[in-house]
Motif scaffolding. Structure first.
Motif: not given
Lengths: 781, 173
Positions: A233, A470-471, A473-476
């Motif tokens: 993400g 969604k998961k 793209t939220e990996e930051k």
């Protein structure tokens, strides 16, 4: 520096004794004289020279072989059935054949790092000159502990590394030749050569890493190396994106340089997978890391990459095809990984860009790294507006409709390395519920064998990642950039507490992401041992995985713990080739703290490390041949390695027998007496079934014969505490590790004393331990 | 019921497990054994068959026929929780390397085991361990998983879980 192969030819010389014609003098090596450290017994050891040391280890740690197959199919005599120890046509038995396969894996691993190092050193010499100094920073005097220990030379300039590389290449050739039909036959000698492959592998990796640290000015033993963005993400989806994949960083660095030169930093994203990503972020402040190699298909199918640039090692071999699916352009840069592409090295950059962007050629091969930088950037800028992040992810509706075609054959489950319930998740999806598919994302290792096996050609891996988009793209997350070596100052500060056992251990999380139960187990284990004030070191994909979890405060382990090589530190040394900084720290302790000579003195230093330094490697998702050779380099140095369940596929473990007292005697170097020291460490290569089992074993394998009573008590505290936590009782072998009552952890005294009494325990001596009789200072009697 | 490895690529070679087709065979093996042993893995805590976990079937067999059990964590705690006490903590491959050694005297000090039941591990992990025992020991091994383990001496074929449960329930009667 040693000079190799000095030859003097004299046409004619007259002396008092007579006349000599065509005199030729050849000298193998001349060693540097201004280095005060004497040359030890084994400079540039051959494949036989450390055999006695290997046999000492193999006497304690017997291989347990687990053949993949009943057959040998190496030569045209075969296939030969070796079941139940039948012999093959060449005479080999099953134990020999299994050890031979282990050697093959390790020789491949060593050759791969050696090839990597050779290409890197050649490139750096070409670009920066042979006399480039090999500085590891002002706090690192021992710049190359493995090269010093194994070869007996002290490299000062990049050209000096060629001598060590020549040696490694020579040894790899001999090791490979030993695997040929009708050469080596006995398992013990194969295993000794396995250790040799590991030892030279650490030399090769060290060469690669110190060369790139010195020339590219990577962090030099910097505990405060910057925090770097990590995760799928972190890429700005609005910008043209170049994805770099592999291990050999020069092409990726050329991309970063071109962006800087052309003032394009911030206009184009550069992100990477696997070790190239780690090494690029040691160089560039704007590069990002997507994740371990298992994230390859996830990221590519998400469509974010406009140009994919691959170099070597651990690169998925059908990426040209995957790139085509999303309209991304493909550039291969290594002669070891050409992918059937046309070689465009000598063509003008703009012409290559035109051919790529127009679709005339979906992929090209370019060996000129500078040109790779220019082509990749120009192509990304040109293709991004055209392809508009075309992706192969699917909408929920598309997944639901596709899932209805499943014929419930279970082939996907049978093909999955972990037998994940893919079919059941697809069946739920057909009923409109995508949650089970999304759950698989956490455990999936990204191999896509499920979709390869699907009887009705459903894109099952795409289903999984689409359901979890969604998961994804939220990996930051954050990871600390690879810091390189451990400094001499750090070694001075921790040498004593490690050797005495007061820092309970050094735990190295290394290797690939072939996890049996997803990646969350790595950060959990790292956190557990960092909390317990062990020193945690990491490298490669394991280092990335460790950073891909946040605690309740939103912090990764890199933000939660300091980066010093000290108790409670979480120390990312860098990429795969940075692993020798971990093993090298043990060698440096022997030199800096114990003042042992390390120059060409392998056996003595391995004996020191084995008996004194409580270090353990954990390769929780080890997959590759390189991981095998990295592990074997740790074994020869006396450092045990734990692997996750998939590590059993290396087909043999090295297991000690704590029930055999006779296996656990050492010499007391002070007295010359033989002394029982208990099974410390109990195993050399061990597969743990679960993370809980691994955690108990990590604590146990840090115990060493040299521990002081205080150190032993600290180590036992952690071992017993973890054992009670996960087994609900006291371990059944405490009596083997308690030497005197002072070894007993204070908080557990009553309980353990009662246990010892029931076992009929008696006090034991604490020797100055060695397996080498030549190190006894006073002979008995 | 085909005698095919559950993971398709795990092809063993010429020596493959005989198929278990009924409870009588298992009963005969247990009765014939002088000293049986069971090794249970953590997947037994996840695999549900007819509304019951694999571990529950396995512990019932161990209890009924008084078979000592080797297991690791977290399975160890689960077996103790089910009221079975003759259970020893040990890693699977470590256990196999001990069992392979004829001089090992077992947990009771009275001699090595001659029959090993095994179940509940990741497929490949159990597959490889059974291979080690097949090639380097004379121990008879029986896989109790509901799918084919070709490196065992005896194994269920890959079968419907209901059929597997029927055979095991007969063994427990």
């Amino acid at each position: 520096m040693s000079k190799k192969d000095l030859r003097v030819k004299i046409g004619e010389v007259k002396t008092e004794k007579g006349t000599m014609k065509d005199l030729e003098i050849s000298i193998g090596r001349i060693f540097e004289e201004e280095w005060e450290e004497p040359v030890g017994p084994t400079p540039f050891p051959s494949i036989k020279d450390l055999r006695n040391w290997d046999f000492k280890l193999l006497k304690r740690y017997k291989p347990f072989y687990m053949p993949f197959c009943d057959l040998c199919c190496f030569c045209t005599y075969g296939k030969c059935d070796l079941t139940k120890n039948k012999r093959g046509a060449c005479g080999i038995d099953m134990a020999g054949q299994q050890a031979r396969i282990v050697l093959l894996a390790c020789a491949i691993g060593a050759a791969t790092h050696c090839g990597h190092a050779r290409h890197l050193v050649e490139h750096l010499i070409e670009e920066y000159g042979r006399d480039t100094p090999l500085s590891m920073g002002e706090n690192v005097e021992i710049e190359a502990p493995h090269v010093r220990l194994v070869c007996g030379i002290r490299p000062r300039k990049i050209k000096d590394l060629e001598i060590a590389l020549d040696y490694v290449e020579n040894q790899v050739t001999h090791l490979l030749s030993a695997i040929h039909t009708g050469q080596e036959g006995h398992w013990m000698d194969f295993e000794s050569k396995v250790f040799h492959a590991g030892m030279i592998d650490h030399v090769a990796m060290e060469i690669a890493d110190i060369a790139q640290i010195a020339v590219y000015n990577f962090p030099k033993a910097d505990p405060d190396a910057p925090l770097v963005e990590l995760g799928a993400g972190v890429v700005d989806s609005k910008k043209p994106t170049i994805l770099v994949v592999g291990h050999n960083v020069p092409p990726a660095i050329a991309i970063a340089d071109y962006l800087t030169k052309e003032n394009l930093v911030g206009s184009v994203e550069v992100a990477g997978l696997c070790c190239t990503a780690i090494d690029l972020t040691r160089y560039s402040s704007f590069a990002k890391i997507i994740g371990p190699m298992s994230w390859t298909l996830r990221f590519i199918r998400s469509g974010l990459a406009d140009v994919i640039v691959v170099d070597e090692q651990c690169v998925r071999t059908n990426l040209v095809e995957e790139a085509k699916k999303i309209g991304a352009l493909f550039i291969a840069t290594s002669e070891k990984n050409c992918q059937g592409l046309p070689n465009r090295t000598n063509d003008p950059a703009d012409q290559i860009v035109d051919d790529l962007v127009s679709g005339k050629q979906p992929g090209v091969l370019i060996f000129d790294t500078e040109k790779v930088g220019e082509v990749a950037v120009k192509a990304a800028l040109a293709v991004a507006p055209k392809r508009k992040k075309k992706r192969s992810l699917l909408t929920p509706k598309e997944i639901i409709e596709g899932s209805k075609k499943c014929i419930k054959c279970q082939e996907c489950i049978k093909a999955c390395p972990d037998n994940l319930p893919v079919m059941y998740a697809v069946n739920d999806a057909a009923r409109g519920d995508l949650s089970k598919l999304a759950e698989l994302y956490e455990k999936c290792i990204g191999c896509a064998r499920c979709e390869s096996a699907c009887s009705v050609n459903l894109p099952l891996h795409t289903y999984i990642i689409s359901a979890a988009e969604k998961k994804m793209t939220e990996e930051k997350f954050k990871i600390r950039a690879g810091r390189g070596p451990i400094s001499d100052i750090e070694i001075r500060e921790v040498g004593q507490p490690i050797v005495f056992g007061e820092i309970p251990g050094v735990v190295a999380f290394v290797g690939c992401p072939n996890y049996a139960n997803g990646g969350k187990e790595i950060p959990e284990m790292v956190d557990e041992f960092a909390k317990r004030r062990y020193i945690i070191t990491l490298s490669g994909c394991a280092a990335m995985t460790a950073g891909m979890f946040k605690d309740e405060e939103g912090k990764t382990v890199y933000e939660k713990y300091h980066g010093r090589f000290d108790a409670g530190g979480v120390v990312n040394v860098g990429s795969c080739v940075s692993n020798p900084h971990i093993s090298g720290a043990a060698i440096k302790i022997a030199r800096i703290f114990a003042k042992r000579n390390i120059r060409a003195n392998y056996e003595e230093i391995a004996d020191y490390v084995y008996n004194r330094i409580g270090a353990v490697g954990v390769a929780w998702g080890a997959m590759s041949q390189k991981a095998a050779s990295i592990a074997s380099g740790f074994w020869r140095l006396g450092v045990p390695v734990i692997v996750g369940p998939h590590g059993s596929k290396y087909r043999r473990m090295l297991l000690g027998r704590k029930d055999r007292d006779e296996d656990w005697y050492v010499w007391d170097a002070r007295t010359g007496k033989k002394v029982y020291v208990g099974p410390a460490p109990e195993h050399l290569f061990y597969t743990a079934e679960t993370k809980e089992e691994a955690m108990v074993m990590i604590a146990k394998l840090c115990i060493r014969p040299n521990d002081t009573t205080k150190g032993r008590a600290i180590k036992l505290t952690h071992y017993i505490d973890l054992y009670k936590k996960f087994y609900g009782k006291l371990p059944d072998d405490i009596h083997l590790y308690v030497r005197t009552k002072a070894d007993i952890p204070l908080t557990m005294k009553d309980e353990i004393l009662a246990y010892l009494e029931a076992k009929g325990w008696k006090e034991k001596a604490t020797p100055d331990p060695t397996l080498l009789p030549r190190l006894i200072r006073k002979k008995e009697g | 019921m085909k005698l095919e490895p559950y993971q398709k690529a795990e092809i063993p070679g010429p020596s493959k497990a005989f198929a278990i087709s009924n409870a009588k065979l298992l009963l005969a093996k247990i009765k014939k054994a002088k000293k049986p042993l069971m090794i249970i893995g953590h997947k037994s805590l996840e695999l549900e068959i007819n509304g019951k976990l694999l571990i529950d079937y396995l512990v019932e067999i161990a209890k009924k026929y008084r078979i000592p059990v080797i297991t690791s964590t977290p399975t160890y705690l689960e077996i103790k929780r089910r009221g079975y006490e003759t259970v020893y903590p040990m890693n699977l491959i470590e256990a196999a390397s001990m069992v392979k050694d004829p001089s090992w005297t077992g947990f009771d000090g009275k001699g090595n085991y001659d029959l090993v039941f095994i179940a509940g591990f990741p497929y490949y992990y159990e597959w490889l361990t059974l291979s080690g025992l097949k090639h380097f020991s004379s121990i008879e091994t029986i896989s109790l998983d509901p799918y084919y383990q070709p490196h065992a001496s005896w194994s269920f074929p890959t079968m419907k879980k209901e059929e597997w449960a029927k055979i095991i329930n007969e063994l427990l009667e």
